[in-house]
Design a protein around this motif. Structure first.
Motif, PDB file in Angstrom:
ATOM      1  N   ARG A  69       0.827  -1.208   0.000  1.00 37.81           N
ATOM      2  CA  ARG A  69       0.000   0.000   0.000  1.00 37.81           C
ATOM      3  C   ARG A  69       0.864   1.262   0.000  1.00 37.81           C
ATOM      4  N   LEU A  70       1.884   1.282   0.853  1.00 39.61           N
ATOM      5  CA  LEU A  70       2.768   2.440   0.920  1.00 39.61           C
ATOM      6  C   LEU A  70       3.601   2.601  -0.343  1.00 39.61           C
ATOM      7  N   SER A  71       3.953   1.499  -0.986  1.00 42.95           N
ATOM      8  CA  SER A  71       4.782   1.588  -2.186  1.00 42.95           C
ATOM      9  C   SER A  71       4.056   2.306  -3.320  1.00 42.95           C
ATOM     10  N   TYR A  72       2.724   2.230  -3.341  1.00 39.89           N
ATOM     11  CA  TYR A  72       1.965   2.943  -4.362  1.00 39.89           C
ATOM     12  C   TYR A  72       1.790   4.416  -4.003  1.00 39.89           C
ATOM     13  N   GLN A  73       1.947   4.754  -2.731  1.00 42.88           N
ATOM     14  CA  GLN A  73       1.807   6.139  -2.297  1.00 42.88           C
ATOM     15  C   GLN A  73       3.129   6.901  -2.355  1.00 42.88           C
ATOM     16  N   ARG A  74       4.224   6.189  -2.275  1.00 45.90           N
ATOM     17  CA  ARG A  74       5.544   6.820  -2.258  1.00 45.90           C
ATOM     18  C   ARG A  74       6.119   6.954  -3.649  1.00 45.90           C
ATOM     19  N   VAL A  75       6.995   7.961  -3.798  1.00 44.96           N
ATOM     20  CA  VAL A  75       7.698   8.141  -5.059  1.00 44.96           C
ATOM     21  C   VAL A  75       8.939   7.259  -5.097  1.00 44.96           C
ATOM     22  N   ASN A  76       9.640   7.174  -3.970  1.00 43.79           N
ATOM     23  CA  ASN A  76      10.897   6.432  -3.910  1.00 43.79           C
ATOM     24  C   ASN A  76      10.704   5.157  -3.088  1.00 43.79           C
ATOM     25  N   ILE A  77      10.670   4.025  -3.771  1.00 41.09           N
ATOM     26  CA  ILE A  77      10.445   2.745  -3.099  1.00 41.09           C
ATOM     27  C   ILE A  77      11.689   2.308  -2.332  1.00 41.09           C
ATOM     28  N   LYS A  78      12.855   2.734  -2.782  1.00 42.36           N
ATOM     29  CA  LYS A  78      14.099   2.373  -2.085  1.00 42.36           C
ATOM     30  C   LYS A  78      14.099   2.932  -0.666  1.00 42.36           C
ATOM     31  N   GLU A  79      13.659   4.167  -0.509  1.00 44.91           N
ATOM     32  CA  GLU A  79      13.584   4.764   0.835  1.00 44.91           C
ATOM     33  C   GLU A  79      12.603   3.986   1.714  1.00 44.91           C
ATOM     34  N   LEU A  80      11.482   3.590   1.132  1.00 44.65           N
ATOM     35  CA  LEU A  80      10.500   2.795   1.876  1.00 44.65           C
ATOM     36  C   LEU A  80      11.111   1.473   2.313  1.00 44.65           C
ATOM     37  N   ALA A  81      11.822   0.826   1.400  1.00 48.28           N
ATOM     38  CA  ALA A  81      12.454  -0.456   1.720  1.00 48.28           C
ATOM     39  C   ALA A  81      13.464  -0.288   2.847  1.00 48.28           C
ATOM     40  N   ASP A  82      14.230   0.795   2.806  1.00 48.52           N
ATOM     41  CA  ASP A  82      15.201   1.061   3.877  1.00 48.52           C
ATOM     42  C   ASP A  82      14.501   1.284   5.217  1.00 48.52           C
ATOM     43  N   GLU A  83      13.388   2.011   5.192  1.00 48.51           N
ATOM     44  CA  GLU A  83      12.634   2.262   6.428  1.00 48.51           C
ATOM     45  C   GLU A  83      12.071   0.967   7.018  1.00 48.51           C
ATOM     46  N   LEU A  84      11.607   0.085   6.134  1.00 44.08           N
ATOM     47  CA  LEU A  84      11.010  -1.170   6.601  1.00 44.08           C
ATOM     48  C   LEU A  84      12.055  -2.242   6.877  1.00 44.08           C
ATOM     49  N   GLY A  85      13.278  -2.035   6.394  1.00 42.71           N
ATOM     50  CA  GLY A  85      14.334  -3.016   6.614  1.00 42.71           C
ATOM     51  C   GLY A  85      14.218  -4.237   5.714  1.00 42.71           C
ATOM     52  N   VAL A  86      13.708  -4.023   4.510  1.00 41.30           N
ATOM     53  CA  VAL A  86      13.591  -5.114   3.545  1.00 41.30           C
ATOM     54  C   VAL A  86      14.288  -4.709   2.251  1.00 41.30           C
ATOM     55  N   GLU A  87      14.491  -5.689   1.380  1.00 36.57           N
ATOM     56  CA  GLU A  87      15.103  -5.407   0.090  1.00 36.57           C
ATOM     57  C   GLU A  87      14.055  -4.834  -0.861  1.00 36.57           C
ATOM     58  N   VAL A  88      14.509  -3.981  -1.767  1.00 36.84           N
ATOM     59  CA  VAL A  88      13.603  -3.355  -2.726  1.00 36.84           C
ATOM     60  C   VAL A  88      12.911  -4.413  -3.586  1.00 36.84           C
ATOM     61  N   GLN A  89      13.671  -5.419  -4.011  1.00 38.55           N
ATOM     62  CA  GLN A  89      13.100  -6.470  -4.860  1.00 38.55           C
ATOM     63  C   GLN A  89      11.951  -7.186  -4.164  1.00 38.55           C
ATOM     64  N   ARG A  90      12.042  -7.325  -2.856  1.00 44.51           N
ATOM     65  CA  ARG A  90      10.995  -8.019  -2.105  1.00 44.51           C
ATOM     66  C   ARG A  90       9.681  -7.240  -2.178  1.00 44.51           C
ATOM     67  N   ILE A  91       9.776  -5.913  -2.110  1.00 44.94           N
ATOM     68  CA  ILE A  91       8.553  -5.102  -2.210  1.00 44.94           C
ATOM     69  C   ILE A  91       7.921  -5.280  -3.578  1.00 44.94           C
ATOM     70  N   TYR A  92       8.741  -5.301  -4.626  1.00 39.29           N
ATOM     71  CA  TYR A  92       8.192  -5.518  -5.971  1.00 39.29           C
ATOM     72  C   TYR A  92       7.571  -6.906  -6.098  1.00 39.29           C
ATOM     73  N   LYS A  93       8.158  -7.905  -5.476  1.00 40.41           N
ATOM     74  CA  LYS A  93       7.577  -9.253  -5.495  1.00 40.41           C
ATOM     75  C   LYS A  93       6.226  -9.264  -4.781  1.00 40.41           C
ATOM     76  N   TRP A  94       6.149  -8.569  -3.656  1.00 43.89           N
ATOM     77  CA  TRP A  94       4.887  -8.495  -2.920  1.00 43.89           C
ATOM     78  C   TRP A  94       3.829  -7.766  -3.741  1.00 43.89           C
ATOM     79  N   ARG A  95       4.245  -6.727  -4.468  1.00 41.70           N
ATOM     80  CA  ARG A  95       3.304  -5.997  -5.316  1.00 41.70           C
ATOM     81  C   ARG A  95       2.763  -6.906  -6.422  1.00 41.70           C
ATOM     82  N   ASN A  96       3.645  -7.659  -7.057  1.00 44.90           N
ATOM     83  CA  ASN A  96       3.204  -8.575  -8.121  1.00 44.90           C
ATOM     84  C   ASN A  96       2.270  -9.644  -7.574  1.00 44.90           C
ATOM     85  N   ALA A  97       2.598 -10.173  -6.406  1.00 47.11           N
ATOM     86  CA  ALA A  97       1.748 -11.193  -5.791  1.00 47.11           C
ATOM     87  C   ALA A  97       0.377 -10.612  -5.442  1.00 47.11           C
ATOM     88  N   ALA A  98       0.352  -9.368  -4.986  1.00 48.90           N
ATOM     89  CA  ALA A  98      -0.920  -8.728  -4.642  1.00 48.90           C
ATOM     90  C   ALA A  98      -1.758  -8.499  -5.893  1.00 48.90           C
TER      91      ALA A  98
END
Length: 80
Positions: free
Chosen positions: A16-45
């Motif tokens: 949800r946050l990845s669609y609201q943010r401009v920079n997904i890398k910053e979001l990934a750093d804040e959450l402590g996950v890899e950027v690729q993982r967020i993209y995988k979660w987005r595709n799965a969703a």
């Protein structure tokens, strides 16, 4: 190396946050996950939430079914 498990709530929130943010890398750093993982979660969703489109039944198919039914009924009547 220990395998990390992420809760469903975290995944949903990250997507949800990845669609609201401009920079997904910053979001990934804040959450402590890899950027690729967020993209995988987005595709799965996307895959789980997209409804499959129903294919319309062509008119000739409906007509063919009607004619077969009528023919079957006629053949049953001829046997008696």
């Amino acid at each position: 190396m220990k395998k990390r498990y992420y809760s469903t709530e975290l995944k949903e929130q990250a997507v949800r946050l990845s669609y609201q943010r401009v920079n997904i890398k910053e979001l990934a750093d804040e959450l402590g996950v890899e950027v690729q993982r967020i993209y995988k979660w987005r595709n799965a969703a996307k895959i789980t939430t997209l409804p499959k489109a129903e294919k319309p039944i062509p008119e000739d198919t409906l007509e063919l079914k009607r004619l077969r039914k009528a023919l079957k009924k006629r053949n049953l009547n001829l046997k008696y």
